[in-house]
Motif scaffolding. Structure first.
Motif, short mmCIF file in Angstrom:
data_model
loop_
_atom_site.label_atom_id
_atom_site.label_comp_id
_atom_site.label_asym_id
_atom_site.label_seq_id
_atom_site.Cartn_x
_atom_site.Cartn_y
_atom_site.Cartn_z
N VAL A 1 0.86 -1.19 0.00
CA VAL A 1 0.00 0.00 0.00
C VAL A 1 0.88 1.23 0.00
O VAL A 1 2.03 1.19 0.45
CB VAL A 1 -1.00 0.06 1.19
N ALA A 2 0.31 2.31 -0.50
CA ALA A 2 1.06 3.57 -0.58
C ALA A 2 0.11 4.72 -0.27
O ALA A 2 -1.12 4.56 -0.22
CB ALA A 2 1.66 3.73 -1.97
N LEU A 3 0.70 5.88 -0.02
CA LEU A 3 -0.08 7.11 0.17
C LEU A 3 0.42 8.14 -0.83
O LEU A 3 1.62 8.21 -1.12
CB LEU A 3 0.10 7.66 1.59
N VAL A 4 -0.51 8.95 -1.33
CA VAL A 4 -0.12 10.06 -2.19
C VAL A 4 0.12 11.28 -1.30
O VAL A 4 -0.61 11.53 -0.35
CB VAL A 4 -1.21 10.37 -3.23
N CYS A 5 1.18 12.02 -1.63
CA CYS A 5 1.58 13.18 -0.84
C CYS A 5 1.44 14.43 -1.70
O CYS A 5 1.66 14.40 -2.90
CB CYS A 5 3.03 13.01 -0.39
N THR A 6 1.07 15.53 -1.07
CA THR A 6 0.98 16.78 -1.82
C THR A 6 2.29 17.11 -2.51
O THR A 6 2.31 17.69 -3.60
CB THR A 6 0.58 17.94 -0.86
N SER A 7 3.41 16.71 -1.89
CA SER A 7 4.69 17.04 -2.53
C SER A 7 4.87 16.30 -3.85
O SER A 7 5.60 16.76 -4.72
CB SER A 7 5.85 16.79 -1.57
N ASP A 8 4.21 15.15 -4.02
CA ASP A 8 4.22 14.49 -5.34
C ASP A 8 3.66 15.44 -6.40
O ASP A 8 4.18 15.52 -7.51
CB ASP A 8 3.38 13.20 -5.31
N THR A 9 2.60 16.15 -6.02
CA THR A 9 2.00 17.07 -7.00
C THR A 9 2.93 18.26 -7.26
O THR A 9 3.00 18.77 -8.36
CB THR A 9 0.61 17.56 -6.55
N THR B 1 -9.75 5.74 -0.57
CA THR B 1 -8.95 4.57 -0.90
C THR B 1 -9.15 4.21 -2.37
O THR B 1 -10.28 4.26 -2.87
CB THR B 1 -9.34 3.36 -0.02
N PHE B 2 -8.05 3.88 -3.04
CA PHE B 2 -8.11 3.54 -4.48
C PHE B 2 -7.24 2.32 -4.76
O PHE B 2 -6.25 2.08 -4.06
CB PHE B 2 -7.56 4.69 -5.33
N GLY B 3 -7.60 1.57 -5.80
CA GLY B 3 -6.67 0.59 -6.35
C GLY B 3 -5.59 1.33 -7.14
O GLY B 3 -5.78 2.49 -7.54
N PHE B 4 -4.45 0.65 -7.35
CA PHE B 4 -3.33 1.28 -8.06
C PHE B 4 -3.76 1.80 -9.42
O PHE B 4 -3.32 2.86 -9.88
CB PHE B 4 -2.18 0.26 -8.20
N ASP B 5 -4.68 1.05 -10.07
CA ASP B 5 -5.12 1.48 -11.41
C ASP B 5 -5.88 2.80 -11.39
O ASP B 5 -6.05 3.44 -12.42
CB ASP B 5 -5.96 0.36 -12.06
N ILE C 1 -4.92 5.39 -9.40
CA ILE C 1 -4.08 6.36 -8.70
C ILE C 1 -4.15 7.75 -9.33
O ILE C 1 -4.01 8.77 -8.64
CB ILE C 1 -2.61 5.86 -8.62
N GLU C 2 -4.41 7.77 -10.64
CA GLU C 2 -4.47 9.08 -11.30
C GLU C 2 -5.59 9.94 -10.70
O GLU C 2 -5.42 11.15 -10.55
CB GLU C 2 -4.67 8.89 -12.81
N THR C 3 -6.70 9.31 -10.34
CA THR C 3 -7.79 10.04 -9.69
C THR C 3 -7.32 10.60 -8.34
O THR C 3 -7.55 11.76 -8.00
CB THR C 3 -9.00 9.11 -9.46
N ALA C 4 -6.68 9.74 -7.57
CA ALA C 4 -6.16 10.16 -6.26
C ALA C 4 -5.23 11.35 -6.42
O ALA C 4 -5.28 12.32 -5.66
CB ALA C 4 -5.41 8.99 -5.60
N PHE C 5 -4.38 11.23 -7.42
CA PHE C 5 -3.38 12.26 -7.68
C PHE C 5 -4.04 13.60 -8.00
O PHE C 5 -3.66 14.64 -7.48
CB PHE C 5 -2.50 11.79 -8.84
N ARG C 6 -5.03 13.52 -8.84
CA ARG C 6 -5.74 14.73 -9.24
C ARG C 6 -6.44 15.37 -8.02
O ARG C 6 -6.35 16.58 -7.80
CB ARG C 6 -6.77 14.41 -10.32
N ILE D 1 -7.85 14.26 2.62
CA ILE D 1 -6.65 14.46 3.43
C ILE D 1 -5.55 13.57 2.85
O ILE D 1 -4.58 14.07 2.31
CB ILE D 1 -6.88 14.13 4.92
N LYS D 2 -5.72 12.27 2.96
CA LYS D 2 -4.72 11.36 2.37
C LYS D 2 -5.46 10.25 1.62
O LYS D 2 -6.30 9.55 2.21
CB LYS D 2 -3.86 10.72 3.46
N PRO D 3 -5.15 10.02 0.36
CA PRO D 3 -5.68 8.87 -0.37
C PRO D 3 -4.72 7.67 -0.26
O PRO D 3 -3.52 7.81 -0.49
CB PRO D 3 -5.76 9.36 -1.81
N LEU D 4 -5.29 6.54 0.12
CA LEU D 4 -4.50 5.31 0.23
C LEU D 4 -4.61 4.53 -1.07
O LEU D 4 -5.70 4.40 -1.63
CB LEU D 4 -5.04 4.46 1.39
#
Lengths: 351, 351, 351, 351
Positions: A34-42, A323-327, A329-334, A344-347
């Motif tokens: 599992v992973a978390l998306v971070c604002t710094s990724d954006t 929470t999202f599946g890896f496929d 992740i683009e939604t989470a990222f957006r 707050i945080k998408p897993l």
């Protein structure tokens, strides 16, 4: 294998990359769980660290050891492990001096999704694994453990560096995930009064949940004034900057009493200068200290943070709003970029 | 007025003393409301600090300001106030150096029931009141506030001096009232694992209530062995000695990992030496540190401890196992010596 | 190649060993140029760390890099280098925690002539060379540089850990080579009054040369009394134990004022306990701190110590009372044991 | 008695004031012997702290005790004494917290020639004398002792707060009297390389005399570049700001390596902000710390500084470029403003 990458500045997408097979003598290969998306990724995709080509994104993930270099002994293939966002080499001058987040050069401990591929892929490679990998205790689920990679380590560092006296007062500016962990961390450092500064309703509520005694909404009142009132005019012993903006940094200096500490963990992304208010700083003679930190890494830090989860001290999962599946992740990222839907945080799940 | 005194070594009783009327320019007179009896009061009567004649006993009390010296400005007559067991002068060399508990000379910050009359009387005099008196917030009852005078300040100092890393491990040896507050203090300093060492059933239970994750009963197992097992063989980051005995001090050194800290708050009352185990100390080269402390005093300390009560962080009252009127203090005193009936702290009411 | 070894407990001699050829990926091979004999080498032969068979002795040496592992980048073959007596791995838990002298286990940073062959040979192998090797600046001769390996690092650590206030007072017990460097180190930490305790005439003289303001001869006067007199009855802010004996340790505790620091760098080789005088320690409540250290290593420490030589701050060579060729090391070794002829440190030349 | 006063903003002159006769219970009256003029006196007259009427100027002086309050015991009438420029009360919240320079309020420890009459008069009154007066040792002449009042205390604080590692590197920006003492203080804290930044020839020379290894003239070269070159590209461990200007503050941040410390002792007199260069600060994540200080006072500080003079560690008198009788103080004052004739510090004699 599939990897979610920054194709170029402003553009993300999936790429097909070879599964890594050689970790080198000191490295390790981890299968992502599992992973978390971070604002710094954006920020990275936005160009904050310059151009990159097909760089795998992500620096918060836990997984299972797939293979290990010849010199790595403290974990085994098959172990469920956590690795910090910051992966120092532990042998350069800065590491040997004890400033491992500044490995080799300023901020150089940050390697994932910066100078090497990140963790948003089916497998990722960890440098200097003997010093960086920590086994996750059996009772700690991946969904909690993944918060040790950055949010808990960074937010708590904000509180630790704030040198809060037992029973002292602290103000935490901004209640994003790092700020929320700084709020909780302040409680865990013995603060007697924790004042959270925030305006978004959901974050204000989470701030209370994570231990804020008072929440100051800067859209309704002057934050510095409000903090002074809550502290009998004294100001706080410690202020934590968890946003990275001129207004909050400045308010931190103003709201802190003489002899107090301003602890910066916010990433300051704009302008040539971050400005200290001259009079609030006592013309440079107020005994106020300004500290800074980049997410502390290394296996001992990880073990201690994991212990806090194992012993039930901390439950960061209320921050997992989506929470999202890896496929997906683009939604989470957006969403992480727009902050829509109170995110707050998408897993991200990889299995 | 009535005062409960040490008549001579081994003998206590009530005495009639004049009501104090002149606090001097820097002093204050306080009308006593509630007090706590401390085991060290019984040591004093037993001869620990030598002979005394009709010395008023007691160093834990809160009350109401009756009169103030000309130079005292920060509290007013009629204020409900707390004063620490330790009342430094704040102007001798040791105080100016920052070691206020060692006012003038070693342990010299301890004045009540030592070099001047204590608090077990209808009124008591506070030296250097500007620096030593703290107003009690309205929401904090006397019965809680009185724990800031010694138990909370000393026990928490044990935890603060232990330099516990966030998420680190700590062992607290002995769970009397100071040890219990050290246990709670360790939690409040961010410990990830708190191991209490104790054998008395009621104290074991209170230890858990105040935050111990694990309780080791040294009558059932070897405490050092048990601590090593609970820490994957490493030993603890920090050990707190809250008894003052050779066996516990020694176990603290043995149970602490290299680079760790032994924090002593126990009063060592016997023998010419307190002995460090040579090998457990790494032949003097283990990077282990041994700290000591005497109850930190002063109005800022008191304000911070009172804030912890006001904000609901701490409720020490489960330690109040017994309550007496002032006329029955002799019973409380005797029980504190025998520790009968599971006594932890007896509270004395003066009105 | 020739190596000077401990054949078994109590017996030394030359042995013929193969020239090392494989440093491993993280190691290095160094051709020895000059070395120093340490008293602790004689302890080792005497059985202090148990039985060893044909173990090459010695842990203080400088030389030239002969070959390097694939992962070592910061020095080059042919470089003149210094390596500390302590060679931590920089990746175990204790190293990552920052306690590198306690690498892997208590005192485990000490590897040369303990768990691996030492430096008294034509070549020696350095583990984890990237973190441990420092290039010697051109202006610094081998004869000075070799003092960074242990004497300067250990002695200065004694002073650094003593937390001497600027202008404060310090007593250094014993003026062997470590004590002399602690004396010098105390001056370099800003001490206002350095009192050396020693009885041997040559060492008393060297103590003054290295910066002692006063020398107390404990055979002529009571050292603690003398220190109190020299400090207006206060005792010293800091005391450094540079011998490893009960009498000096005890005197350190007694001679230190409340709130002061006792810094131990002496190796305590005897007895089950090192004993703290109970009353001098303020019954465990004097705010006195007891620190310990084992020679700090690592390339950054070495670079800083070499800089002090390069910039002329320090000249340790007055301690080199004798010089021998490698073939005569047995004489040096014997003299170090007997301390005959006023020997402080014998230098060994390998070319 | 005659007093040299600020009549109003921009205007100085002599005034006739009554000899003080009542020190109050905690105060003292001192007959002035010698004093030093400080640049900050000229700032005060220039309006830096607002309007004042007939305020006696001056905060650096030594003298003889003329009379003492009833509660003052540690010095006697007739004693030759030094008092720091900063005279804390030692009983307000900030003092009790340990931040005595911030007595009562930010910078509030500074009372002489600010909120009460200063020392440029035949007599001056010292508040809270028990904590503030230090007897001058017999061997220390007034002309040296007077440097402890501000220059040594402030300059050395710059070095102490800089957290210089033993053998580490430090840059001191500006070599006025405070900067020169920071240069000397850096040597006394064990720095291995002290780089002074200055352009005036006489000050460059004094910098070397007080211990600078290298002097960088910022009119000839870029100071930050030069510092990087002198440190193998690393930057310094510590930088000291001893001027109070944007350019030097900024250069301090840039010249300091990650994890290093910027120690500010310069008075920043202009602008709304003092600006941190964002990238040089590692976007707020470089582990760089910014400390500040106002001249540490109190009798223990003074005793330690006097000890450094007594033991011959420090001779500040090369900074006394000019000497005047009290009747000529106006000339000294004018020169301190214009900095003509290479003036560093003018000494004023009162007898």
């Amino acid at each position: 294998m599939r990897a979610f990458v920054m194709k170029t500045i402003g553009e993300t997408g999936f790429a097909d990359k070879p599964v890594p097979t050689d970790p080198g003598p000191n490295g390790a290969i981890v299968r992502t769980k599992v992973a978390l998306v971070c604002t710094s990724d954006t920020h990275t995709v936005g160009g904050a660290i310059g151009e990159r080509e097909n760089l795998t994104l992500g620096h918060e993930a836990v997984g299972v050891v797939e293979s290990l270099g010849s010199e790595v002994e403290s974990v085994s293939v098959g172990d469920r492990v956590a690795v910090n966002a910051i992966t120092p080499c532990y042998k350069c001058d800065n590491c040997v001096r004890g400033y491992t987040s500044q490995c080799t050069e300023m901020l150089g401990g940050w390697k994932f999704a910066n100078v090497r591929d990140g963790v948003f892929a089916e497998y990722f490679v960890v440098n200097d694994a003997e010093a960086n990998l920590a086994r996750i205790p059996d009772g700690v689920p991946d969904e909690k453990a993944v918060y040790t990679c950055d949010m808990m380590s960074t937010g708590f560092a904000g509180a630790e560096n704030a040198r809060i006296p037992m029973g002292g007062t602290v103000a935490v500016f901004a209640q994003g995930p790092v700020g929320l962990m700084a709020t909780l961390g302040s409680r865990m450092q013995g603060a007697g009064l924790v004042i959270a500064v925030e305006s978004m309703p959901q974050r204000k509520e989470l701030a209370r949940e994570f231990g804020a005694d008072e929440v100051v909404d800067f859209t309704e009142t002057d934050a510095v004034e409000a903090i002074r009132e809550l502290t009998d005019g004294e100001g706080v012993d410690s202020a934590i900057e968890a946003l990275g903006a001129q207004a909050t940094f400045e308010a931190c200096v103003e709201a802190t009493r003489p002899g107090g500490t301003i602890s910066n963990v916010g990433y300051h992304g704009e302008g040539d200068y971050v400005k200290i208010p001259r009079l609030g700083w006592g013309v440079g003679m107020s005994d106020k200290t300004i500290n800074t930190a980049l997410c502390p890494g290394g296996k001992v830090r990880m073990k201690r943070l994991l212990r806090l989860l194992e012993r039930g001290r901390v439950d960061p999962t209320p921050m997992t709003t989506h929470t999202f599946g890896f496929d997906k992740i683009e939604t989470a990222f957006r969403m992480m970029k727009t902050k829509e839907d109170g995110i707050i945080k998408p897993l991200i799940r990889f299995d």
